[in-house]
Structures are given as C-alpha cells and as structure tokens.
Design an enzyme around this catalytic site. Structure first.
Site, PDB file in Angstrom:
ATOM      1  N   CYS A 351      21.237  -2.889  -7.387  1.00 30.82           N
ATOM      2  CA  CYS A 351      21.126  -2.378  -6.135  1.00 30.82           C
ATOM      3  C   CYS A 351      22.070  -1.484  -5.124  1.00 30.82           C
ATOM      4  O   CYS A 351      21.949  -0.775  -4.536  1.00 30.82           O
ATOM      5  CB  CYS A 351      20.467  -3.731  -5.300  1.00 30.82           C
ATOM      6  SG  CYS A 351      21.315  -5.107  -5.701  1.00 30.82           S
ATOM      7  N   ARG A 380      25.185 -10.104 -17.175  1.00 26.78           N
ATOM      8  CA  ARG A 380      25.564 -11.223 -16.460  1.00 26.78           C
ATOM      9  C   ARG A 380      26.115 -12.398 -17.449  1.00 26.78           C
ATOM     10  O   ARG A 380      26.008 -12.415 -18.609  1.00 26.78           O
ATOM     11  CB  ARG A 380      24.180 -11.672 -15.837  1.00 26.78           C
ATOM     12  CG  ARG A 380      23.482 -10.862 -14.999  1.00 26.78           C
ATOM     13  CD  ARG A 380      22.430 -11.278 -14.412  1.00 26.78           C
ATOM     14  NE  ARG A 380      21.739 -10.311 -13.592  1.00 26.78           N
ATOM     15  CZ  ARG A 380      20.689 -10.172 -12.742  1.00 26.78           C
ATOM     16  NH1 ARG A 380      19.937 -11.464 -13.068  1.00 26.78           N
ATOM     17  NH2 ARG A 380      20.453  -9.347 -12.088  1.00 26.78           N
ATOM     18  N   GLN A 398      16.343  -3.849 -16.760  1.00 29.54           N
ATOM     19  CA  GLN A 398      15.493  -3.949 -15.876  1.00 29.54           C
ATOM     20  C   GLN A 398      14.169  -3.105 -15.361  1.00 29.54           C
ATOM     21  O   GLN A 398      14.925  -1.932 -15.482  1.00 29.54           O
ATOM     22  CB  GLN A 398      15.972  -4.758 -14.521  1.00 29.54           C
ATOM     23  CG  GLN A 398      16.760  -5.977 -14.801  1.00 29.54           C
ATOM     24  CD  GLN A 398      17.501  -6.374 -13.564  1.00 29.54           C
ATOM     25  OE1 GLN A 398      18.038  -5.520 -13.022  1.00 29.54           O
ATOM     26  NE2 GLN A 398      17.492  -7.652 -13.360  1.00 29.54           N
ATOM     27  N   ASP A 400      13.819  -1.771 -12.845  1.00 32.98           N
ATOM     28  CA  ASP A 400      14.233  -2.250 -11.328  1.00 32.98           C
ATOM     29  C   ASP A 400      14.060  -0.925 -10.378  1.00 32.98           C
ATOM     30  O   ASP A 400      13.844   0.072 -10.850  1.00 32.98           O
ATOM     31  CB  ASP A 400      15.979  -2.467 -11.421  1.00 32.98           C
ATOM     32  CG  ASP A 400      16.232  -3.000 -10.297  1.00 32.98           C
ATOM     33  OD1 ASP A 400      15.606  -3.698  -9.564  1.00 32.98           O
ATOM     34  OD2 ASP A 400      17.908  -3.204 -10.168  1.00 32.98           O
ATOM     35  N   HIS A 402      14.276  -0.018  -5.904  1.00 34.08           N
ATOM     36  CA  HIS A 402      14.694  -0.351  -4.637  1.00 34.08           C
ATOM     37  C   HIS A 402      13.817   0.673  -3.791  1.00 34.08           C
ATOM     38  O   HIS A 402      13.952   2.033  -3.957  1.00 34.08           O
ATOM     39  CB  HIS A 402      16.011  -0.195  -4.322  1.00 34.08           C
ATOM     40  CG  HIS A 402      16.518  -1.148  -5.151  1.00 34.08           C
ATOM     41  ND1 HIS A 402      17.002  -1.064  -6.457  1.00 34.08           N
ATOM     42  CD2 HIS A 402      16.984  -2.758  -4.958  1.00 34.08           C
ATOM     43  CE1 HIS A 402      17.874  -2.304  -6.761  1.00 34.08           C
ATOM     44  NE2 HIS A 402      17.706  -3.192  -6.030  1.00 34.08           N
ATOM     45  N   LYS A 482      11.828 -13.647  -0.305  1.00 27.60           N
ATOM     46  CA  LYS A 482      11.191 -13.083  -1.372  1.00 27.60           C
ATOM     47  C   LYS A 482       9.889 -13.531  -1.771  1.00 27.60           C
ATOM     48  O   LYS A 482       9.656 -14.405  -1.503  1.00 27.60           O
ATOM     49  CB  LYS A 482      12.383 -13.082  -2.643  1.00 27.60           C
ATOM     50  CG  LYS A 482      12.512 -14.507  -3.084  1.00 27.60           C
ATOM     51  CD  LYS A 482      13.347 -14.345  -4.224  1.00 27.60           C
ATOM     52  CE  LYS A 482      13.590 -15.827  -4.949  1.00 27.60           C
ATOM     53  NZ  LYS A 482      14.449 -16.053  -6.070  1.00 27.60           N
ATOM     54  N   HIS A 528      14.058  -4.878  -2.540  1.00 26.55           N
ATOM     55  CA  HIS A 528      14.268  -5.114  -4.185  1.00 26.55           C
ATOM     56  C   HIS A 528      13.127  -5.367  -5.043  1.00 26.55           C
ATOM     57  O   HIS A 528      12.515  -6.259  -4.449  1.00 26.55           O
ATOM     58  CB  HIS A 528      15.399  -5.993  -4.251  1.00 26.55           C
ATOM     59  CG  HIS A 528      16.516  -5.961  -3.576  1.00 26.55           C
ATOM     60  ND1 HIS A 528      18.005  -5.681  -4.026  1.00 26.55           N
ATOM     61  CD2 HIS A 528      16.724  -5.891  -2.339  1.00 26.55           C
ATOM     62  CE1 HIS A 528      18.797  -5.595  -2.934  1.00 26.55           C
ATOM     63  NE2 HIS A 528      18.129  -5.839  -1.937  1.00 26.55           N
TER      64      HIS A 528
END
Length: 659
Positions: A351, A380, A398, A400, A402, A482, A528
């Site tokens: 992000c 991570r 991911q 992922d 945004h 979320k 997100h």
C-alpha cells in the site's frame, strides 16, 4: 443501599449492593438459573458468584447457548480438570499454564518423562471421575507472598514465576475445585460438572517454557471440549477429514512444491505447482482487467525512512525483514557488515508504494476512482514455529489492489468490489460466504469522528449490495474499519480470505491528494482490498477444499493418455500432440507397466482424466475415458472426448464471456 441492574431487553430492577449474579438469576427463574454458568457484567465476562457493587448491565451465559462465551468457559474449565487429573495420576508433576485456544485448549506440564498419547485413556478416565465429583469452583484473593509460599511448598517453581510476573496493580486470584487449587485470572463456571462429558484429548507436543528455547522443555497436552457429544463427534470427524486433506501431504503426492530449512517459509514451486499458481494468477488478472483496474509493479526493498513515514516502522517493524544498505565485507576474517549502513526493509505490504505512484503528477477528481492492482511479492518475518505449509509463509504474493476514490464514491466502489468478490468465489466453488464488518479497536489511528464515518460508509455500502453481514466488534485494523469475507469449505471449516479496508489515515500520512471540483486539495480515500488474499494460502485452501481433485481448469495435468499395449504407443503420442495443440495440459504414459498400476499412480497424483488406449482404440480412433473418483470407463471417439474436455477445461470467466 441499592443498585440498578439492567437486563438485555432494557428492563431494570433494583437490588441490594453486594448482590451476586447467582442471586439475580435465581430470582428471575429457577430453570434459567440451572442453565446459567456465568455472566457478563458491564460487558466483562465474570463468575456468576461475583458481587455487584454498582449500577450496571447484566447478561447471563447459559451452558448450552452455543455462544463463544459458553464454549470458551467449557474449554477453560476442562483445562483445569485436565491439570488436576494429571497431578492425581502423577504426583510431583508441575503445572504451568493452560489457556483456551482455537478449537480447544492445552495445558503445559513439567515432568521428567514426557507424556505420550498412550497416557490419554488413563487421563480421560480420571477427568471423567473428577467431573462426576462435581466440585464447585470457588475464588479466593491471595497476597503474592501467600501464593508464592504455597507454590514453593508444593514444588511448583513455574507458578512462583507466574506470580512474580503478575502486575502489582492486579489482584491475585486462586480458584479451588475441591482440594485442587490453581492460579488463574478466571472466570469459571459454577462447578467442574458443567464441563460435561463431551471432551477429548487430541495430541501431545513439546513446548518451551514461555516460548523461549533457552528455557526448560515442557510437555503440552492438547484437548478439545464441546457442550454436546454430537458437536464433539462432528468436530472429530472434521479433524479426521482435514488430516486426509492436508495440503502438505497432498502437495507432495501431486509433486506441486516443497519447503526446506535454507529458505524458511518460502515456497519452492515445482513445474506442476507453478502451473496451478499461474492459472490462478491469470484468472484473477483477467477479472481485474475487465473490472477497470490498472496493474503496477513496485520495489521490494525500500529505505526505512519510507516505512517511518507510512507508520509501519513503529508499529510493524518486528514483522519486517530489515536489510543494511551497504556492500558486505569480503575479507575472510573481517566483519560481513560494518553496522554503519542505513537501514532498508523488504516490503511486508504494497500500500505505501502504491501511494508513491498515485502521487506522481497531479490528480483531479475526474481521475477517481483509480483502481491500482499489483501481484506484489511481500515478506513478513514470521516466527519459525508459526510457519505452516502454504497457510503461513514468509514470502507471499497477494492479489492486492488499492482503490483511490472520493468520499462520495465509497459506497459505489464497495458495492463494485463486493459483487466482483462474490463472482470470483462462485467460480472457485464457494457459495457459503460470511461477511463481517470489523469496527474500531481499542488502539486506533485517526479520530473517532473519522472512524464513525468510515464504519457508517462501509455498513451503508454493504446494505446496498443486499448481502447480510455480522459486526465484529473491536476487530478493525489500527488505521481503518474493514470488511472480512469468510468462506466455508467442503468439510465446514471457515477461512478468512478476502478483505476490504477503508483508510483515511495512510493517505494523510503520505500526502495522497487530488484537486477537487472546487479547486481545493483533498485527501483521497484509500480502499485496501484483496479477494484471494495470499495466492499461496488460497491455493493451500483450495487443495484442502477439493482434497487435491482440482476443478479441470485449474488441474496441473488435465489428462494423461496411457497405453495398455506397446502397439498403441504411436497412437497415444499422436493424441497427446493434438491435445496440447488444443491448449490441454496433457501427458503421455507409455511405460511398460500394467494399466492398473498406471491408473493407481495417476489417481494419487489427482489427474482428473485418463484416456486409456489399446490396439482396438488405435484402430477405431477412440479412447477409453476414466474419470478420477468414479468407477468404470466410457469408450468414445477421440474427437468427441476432446471437444468435451476443451469445454470443461475452459476457465469459468472465459466460459461466461463466450456465452
């Protein structure tokens, strides 16, 4: 002096100060009192015997309500019964801690000879005896010196250490059940009889005291407990099924991937596994492209100053891989690193980097919404002991994205995302989806007013989609509420995969602004979002959901052409060529092995289709079709079988597009 007690329905009654929860419930209904095992007093789960010293709200917890509170109490008390049983059977064994965990509980013991599963029948029998005695749980408040003297006299060195670790401003609670006593925060049910008989010890493992490898090794006994025998049996059946479906075992049988110690938590994808991975990524990329997303790629390694600005350095650093920005020393006897280089970090999420792209050039309100996607490789720093196959890794990719939008676009963008997500899950074979709206946690960034607005915006957007949702009180991220999307798999397990988080904080920290219609500078709202989440974890979940028998469009090998006799080898090779030319992932098996051996081997590899050919099939231009998991076979012309296979092997989004 009286106090006012308010009930869940809003009714209120006056009681004498010092009244207990037991007195209150018995005054309402004898039948309710028999079922009630604890209470929530002003929102705090408490012993039913606790005294009520002021005005407040009361909610009774009944044993068979099926609530999370009731289940955790049953399991907590079962852990105490387990500890008493062990010390009765093996005097001198030290008890340490025994918390409730997901799906059960455990208790750690210090004993010269570790426990084994062969000890379980004796322990379970003793637990049943203790439960049958029905001793009441009673709470006493002790001084630290009193507790330490008590445990020292019993040789309980670990309990003495636990007493020392309790903050000075907290009272020290001791719970008795008959003659047995334990240090515990509580609360507990009324008596050990409330545990019931629906419990089972499940496994034993070694564990370091307080999780530190420098400390003594303890023997950890795991167990589970439920309100009823039927619930226990259903759970044990699910565990048995889960063991059969373990993605680590199936992944090895299918030759999909492996792990090794030199790259803890990172996947070595084998050719077949990477086919599956690429099919999943290609599918979700097509869905994003057709839904108005633009795809980007951002650096994996960035300066710590970048992460300080985003706020992750202070709140997430222990989960980041930190790298010094310097050239390593090359002299054999010298240090590898000087320690003077500036710090950098491998990105744990995408992000903040996406905001850097957003901030290039001036954005207008007309440019929004901007849906920015990345199949970003993230790292991570998970503890070694927490790693678990594909489900918990250190390196992940991911799906992922945004969404940068205006405040008035939050609802429409949330609706757009939710409908896309449901479509994707349907294509993956999941139709049981539970949505949870996770609200402001105890520690949060931003203002309460912003949080209230964000929670309302997400709630209104969900209502507009027509899908039901639950409230997960206090479970939002630090910076935003979320949405969580939980999937039920084939054996009833719930997996939290997709998410959408509404964020006002990060755009302000990193100055993500656009020019509004009135010419003013406004901060963008940032959503997100992920649908699959980590591709690694979702693939692991899919493997377990389908027990390795993946849908045809995802299967690494879709068909194997296997011969019965060598006279059919040339024909089989020709068929494989035609299958591959048609885009089918086909393999050839002309080994000098019996056909039953070949069938068994490819069944273990979870190949969905076998085209078996012999001399007759070669002469007729046919194939004998065997489908994984079914008995018998069907002989049909090869071209008919190919056309049917091509239709079945087409990804569901491409089928829908062609329809």
């Amino acid at each position: 002096m009286t106090i006012k007690v308010t009930f869940p329905d809003g009714a209120a009654r006056d009681y004498a100060r010092g009244t207990t929860g037991t007195t209150v419930v018995e005054g309402i209904s004898k039948s309710l009192a028999k079922k009630t095992v604890a209470m929530r007093w002003n929102g705090v789960l408490s012993d039913l015997s606790d005294v009520l010293e002021g005005d407040g709200k009361i909610e009774f917890v009944t044993r068979d309500s099926g609530s999370k509170d009731a289940l955790e109490l049953i399991r907590h008390d079962a852990a105490h019964v387990l500890a008493e049983a062990v010390q009765e059977l093996w005097p001198g064994t030290q008890v340490t801690i025994g918390p409730v965990i997901e799906n059960g509980f455990y208790y750690d013991f210090k004993r010269d000879e570790p426990f084994s599963e062969e000890d379980f029948p004796a322990i379970e029998k003793k637990m049943a005896e203790i439960i049958d005695r029905g001793a009441a749980f009673t709470k006493e408040i002790w001084t630290r010196d009193q507790a330490k003297e008590f445990f020292r006299a019993r040789g309980e060195a670990f309990k003495v250490e636990l007493v020392d670790a309790i903050p000075a401003d907290q009272s020290l609670k001791m719970y008795k059940q008959g003659q047995w006593i334990d240090l515990c925060r509580g609360p507990h049910m009324r008596s050990v009889r409330d545990v019931g008989t629906a419990f089972k010890l499940t496994k034993v493992a070694g564990a370091y005291w307080r999780g530190d490898s420098n400390n003594p090794v303890l023997s950890r006994i795991y167990g589970t407990a439920f309100a009823t025998k039927d619930e226990l049996d259903a759970y044990l059946h699910m565990v048995e099924e889960a063991e059969k479906r373990d993605h680590r075992k199936i992944g090895q049988e299918m030759d999909l991937y492996h792990f090794q110690p030199e790259a803890q938590g990172s996947v070595f994808w084998h050719p077949k596994g990477y086919v599956l991975y690429n099919q999943m990524e290609a599918y979700i990329r097509r869905r994003l492209n057709s839904s108005g997303y633009v795809e980007v790629k951002t650096p994996q390694l960035m300066s710590s100053k970048f992460w300080e600005a985003s706020g992750h350095w202070g709140k997430y650093r222990e989960n980041m891989f930190v790298v010094p920005d310097e050239v390593p020393g090359t002299e054999e006897e010298g240090p590898v690193l000087s320690g003077t280089g500036e710090l950098m970090a491998l990105k744990p999420m995408n992000c903040p980097a996406h905001i850097q792209i957003f901030n290039q050039g001036i954005k207008s309100y007309r440019d929004l919404p901007l849906r920015m996607a990345e199949f970003g490789c993230c790292h991570r720093n998970e503890a070694h002991g927490a790693l678990h196959g594909l489900m918990r890794v250190r390196q992940m990719t991911q799906d992922d994205a945004h969404i940068f939008c205006r405040e008035d676009q939050i609802q429409s963008e949330t609706e757009h995302f939710v409908h896309l997500l449901y479509s994707v899950y349907g294509h993956m074979g999941f139709d049981n989806v539970v949505i949870k709206l996770a609200t402001r946690p105890e520690k949060f960034g931003g203002t309460i007013e912003r949080w209230d607005a964000a929670e309302k915006a997400l709630g209104d957007a969900l209502r507009a989609t027509g899908y039901d949702f639950e409230i997960a009180e206090g479970e939002g991220a630090f910076y935003a509420p979320k949405l969580e999307f939980h999937l039920k798999d084939a054996i009833g397990r719930s997996w939290q995969v997709g998410t959408l988080q509404l964020d006002y904080v990060l755009p302000e920290r990193l100055d993500a602004t656009y020019v509004a219609e009135d010419g003013s500078r406004q901060y963008a709202v940032m959503l997100h979002r992920a649908i699959l989440g980590s591709l690694e974890r979702f693939i692991g979940m899919m493997i377990e959901n389908y027990a390795g028998k993946m849908p045809m469009w995802l299967a690494p090998t879709q068909v194997v052409v296997a011969t019965i006799v060598s006279e059919a080898d040339d024909y089989a090779e020709k068929l494989v060529g035609q299958l591959k030319a048609a885009g089918i992932r086909a393999e050839l098996d002309v080994r000098n092995e019996k056909i039953n051996y070949k069938v068994r081997e490819h069944s273990v590899g979870k190949v969905p289709l076998l085209f078996v050919v012999g001399k007759r099939e070669a002469e007729e231009g046919s194939v004998s079709v065997r489908r994984l998991g079914t008995e018998g076979q069907k002989v049909e012309p090869f071209m008919d079988a190919l056309v049917a296979l091509m239709a079945e092997a087409t990804a569901p989004d491409l089928k829908a597009k062609a329809a």
